[in-house]
Design a protein around this motif. Structure first.
Motif, short mmCIF file in Angstrom:
data_model
loop_
_atom_site.label_atom_id
_atom_site.label_comp_id
_atom_site.label_asym_id
_atom_site.label_seq_id
_atom_site.Cartn_x
_atom_site.Cartn_y
_atom_site.Cartn_z
N ILE A 1 0.81 -1.22 0.00
CA ILE A 1 0.00 0.00 0.00
C ILE A 1 0.84 1.27 0.00
O ILE A 1 0.31 2.36 -0.18
CB ILE A 1 -0.99 0.00 1.19
CG1 ILE A 1 -0.25 -0.14 2.53
CG2 ILE A 1 -2.02 -1.12 1.02
CD1 ILE A 1 -1.15 -0.03 3.75
N GLY A 2 2.14 1.15 0.18
CA GLY A 2 3.02 2.31 0.14
C GLY A 2 3.00 2.94 -1.24
O GLY A 2 3.11 2.24 -2.25
N GLY A 3 2.82 4.24 -1.30
CA GLY A 3 2.83 4.96 -2.56
C GLY A 3 1.51 4.95 -3.31
O GLY A 3 1.42 5.56 -4.37
N GLN A 4 0.49 4.30 -2.75
CA GLN A 4 -0.83 4.34 -3.39
C GLN A 4 -1.41 5.74 -3.25
O GLN A 4 -1.00 6.52 -2.38
CB GLN A 4 -1.78 3.34 -2.73
CG GLN A 4 -1.48 1.91 -3.03
CD GLN A 4 -1.95 1.51 -4.42
OE1 GLN A 4 -2.61 2.25 -5.13
NE2 GLN A 4 -1.57 0.31 -4.82
N HIS A 5 -2.41 6.06 -4.04
CA HIS A 5 -3.06 7.36 -3.95
C HIS A 5 -3.81 7.47 -2.62
O HIS A 5 -4.49 6.53 -2.20
CB HIS A 5 -4.06 7.55 -5.10
CG HIS A 5 -3.39 7.66 -6.43
ND1 HIS A 5 -2.84 8.82 -6.88
CD2 HIS A 5 -3.17 6.73 -7.38
CE1 HIS A 5 -2.31 8.62 -8.07
NE2 HIS A 5 -2.50 7.35 -8.40
N GLU A 6 -3.66 8.61 -1.98
CA GLU A 6 -4.28 8.83 -0.68
C GLU A 6 -5.79 8.64 -0.71
O GLU A 6 -6.35 7.98 0.18
CB GLU A 6 -3.94 10.24 -0.18
CG GLU A 6 -4.43 10.55 1.20
CD GLU A 6 -3.95 11.90 1.72
OE1 GLU A 6 -4.46 12.32 2.76
OE2 GLU A 6 -3.06 12.52 1.10
N ASP A 7 -6.45 9.17 -1.73
CA ASP A 7 -7.90 9.04 -1.78
C ASP A 7 -8.33 7.59 -1.98
O ASP A 7 -9.34 7.15 -1.44
CB ASP A 7 -8.52 9.95 -2.84
CG ASP A 7 -7.98 9.72 -4.24
OD1 ASP A 7 -6.91 9.10 -4.41
OD2 ASP A 7 -8.64 10.18 -5.19
N TYR A 8 -7.55 6.81 -2.71
CA TYR A 8 -7.84 5.39 -2.88
C TYR A 8 -7.72 4.65 -1.54
O TYR A 8 -8.58 3.84 -1.19
CB TYR A 8 -6.89 4.76 -3.91
CG TYR A 8 -6.96 3.25 -3.92
CD1 TYR A 8 -8.01 2.59 -4.54
CD2 TYR A 8 -5.99 2.50 -3.26
CE1 TYR A 8 -8.09 1.20 -4.52
CE2 TYR A 8 -6.07 1.12 -3.24
CZ TYR A 8 -7.11 0.47 -3.86
OH TYR A 8 -7.19 -0.89 -3.84
N LEU A 9 -6.64 4.91 -0.82
CA LEU A 9 -6.44 4.25 0.47
C LEU A 9 -7.55 4.60 1.45
O LEU A 9 -8.07 3.73 2.16
CB LEU A 9 -5.07 4.62 1.05
CG LEU A 9 -3.86 4.09 0.29
CD1 LEU A 9 -2.59 4.73 0.80
CD2 LEU A 9 -3.79 2.57 0.39
N LEU A 10 -7.92 5.87 1.50
CA LEU A 10 -8.98 6.31 2.41
C LEU A 10 -10.29 5.63 2.04
O LEU A 10 -11.01 5.11 2.90
CB LEU A 10 -9.13 7.83 2.39
CG LEU A 10 -10.25 8.40 3.26
CD1 LEU A 10 -10.07 7.99 4.72
CD2 LEU A 10 -10.29 9.91 3.13
N GLN A 11 -10.61 5.61 0.76
CA GLN A 11 -11.84 4.98 0.31
C GLN A 11 -11.85 3.49 0.67
O GLN A 11 -12.86 2.96 1.13
CB GLN A 11 -12.02 5.16 -1.19
CG GLN A 11 -13.30 4.57 -1.71
CD GLN A 11 -13.46 4.79 -3.21
OE1 GLN A 11 -12.50 5.04 -3.92
NE2 GLN A 11 -14.67 4.69 -3.68
N ALA A 12 -10.73 2.81 0.48
CA ALA A 12 -10.65 1.38 0.80
C ALA A 12 -10.88 1.15 2.29
O ALA A 12 -11.65 0.26 2.68
CB ALA A 12 -9.29 0.82 0.38
N LEU A 13 -10.25 1.97 3.14
CA LEU A 13 -10.45 1.82 4.59
C LEU A 13 -11.91 2.05 4.97
O LEU A 13 -12.48 1.30 5.78
CB LEU A 13 -9.53 2.79 5.35
CG LEU A 13 -8.04 2.48 5.29
CD1 LEU A 13 -7.23 3.63 5.87
CD2 LEU A 13 -7.74 1.18 6.02
N GLN A 14 -12.51 3.06 4.39
CA GLN A 14 -13.92 3.35 4.68
C GLN A 14 -14.81 2.20 4.22
O GLN A 14 -15.78 1.85 4.90
CB GLN A 14 -14.34 4.66 4.02
CG GLN A 14 -13.68 5.87 4.65
CD GLN A 14 -13.88 7.14 3.84
OE1 GLN A 14 -14.11 7.11 2.63
NE2 GLN A 14 -13.79 8.28 4.51
N GLN A 15 -14.50 1.61 3.09
CA GLN A 15 -15.30 0.49 2.59
C GLN A 15 -15.15 -0.74 3.47
O GLN A 15 -16.12 -1.46 3.68
CB GLN A 15 -14.91 0.17 1.14
CG GLN A 15 -15.36 1.24 0.17
CD GLN A 15 -14.82 1.02 -1.23
OE1 GLN A 15 -13.86 0.27 -1.45
NE2 GLN A 15 -15.42 1.69 -2.19
#
Length: 107
Positions: free
Chosen positions: A52-66
């Motif tokens: 997950i290092g270097g992934q887009h911040e909005d993608y990571l946030l969305q994944a955590l929320q999901q």
């Protein structure tokens, strides 16, 4: 009337996205549990765990929320995010997004 409604909906969405701006330094402090599977910088050497290092911040946030909502299914991740606030998730997303990805070498 429709244009006014569409404008209000857009304004709400923009406001929501900026409300989740994370703090990478705080995310680093909160990332100890994540490191067990994903590695300290988000680049797990184990193929069973996503890098997950270097992934887009909005993608990571969305994944955590999901994971928290249950719309993305993984029992381990659901348990990990269960107690996280929106702020915690935003901070973690900011931290891991600030790390080098697996194909990027640091100098």
């Amino acid at each position: 009337m429709m244009n006014k409604t569409a404008f209000i909906a857009l304004a709400v969405l923009v406001g929501m996205s900026s409300a989740h701006a994370g703090d990478a330094a705080k995310g680093k402090e909160k990332s100890a549990a994540c490191a067990a599977c994903h590695g300290a910088d988000g680049n797990s050497p184990a193929p069973a765990f996503p890098r997950i290092g270097g992934q887009h911040e909005d993608y990571l946030l969305q994944a955590l929320q999901q994971y928290k909502k249950g719309s993305r299914k993984n029992a381990i991740m659901a348990a990990q995010v269960g107690a996280l606030s929106n702020s915690d998730m935003a901070d973690l997303a900011a931290y891991f997004a600030s790390q080098a990805g697996p194909l990027v070498t640091r100098r």
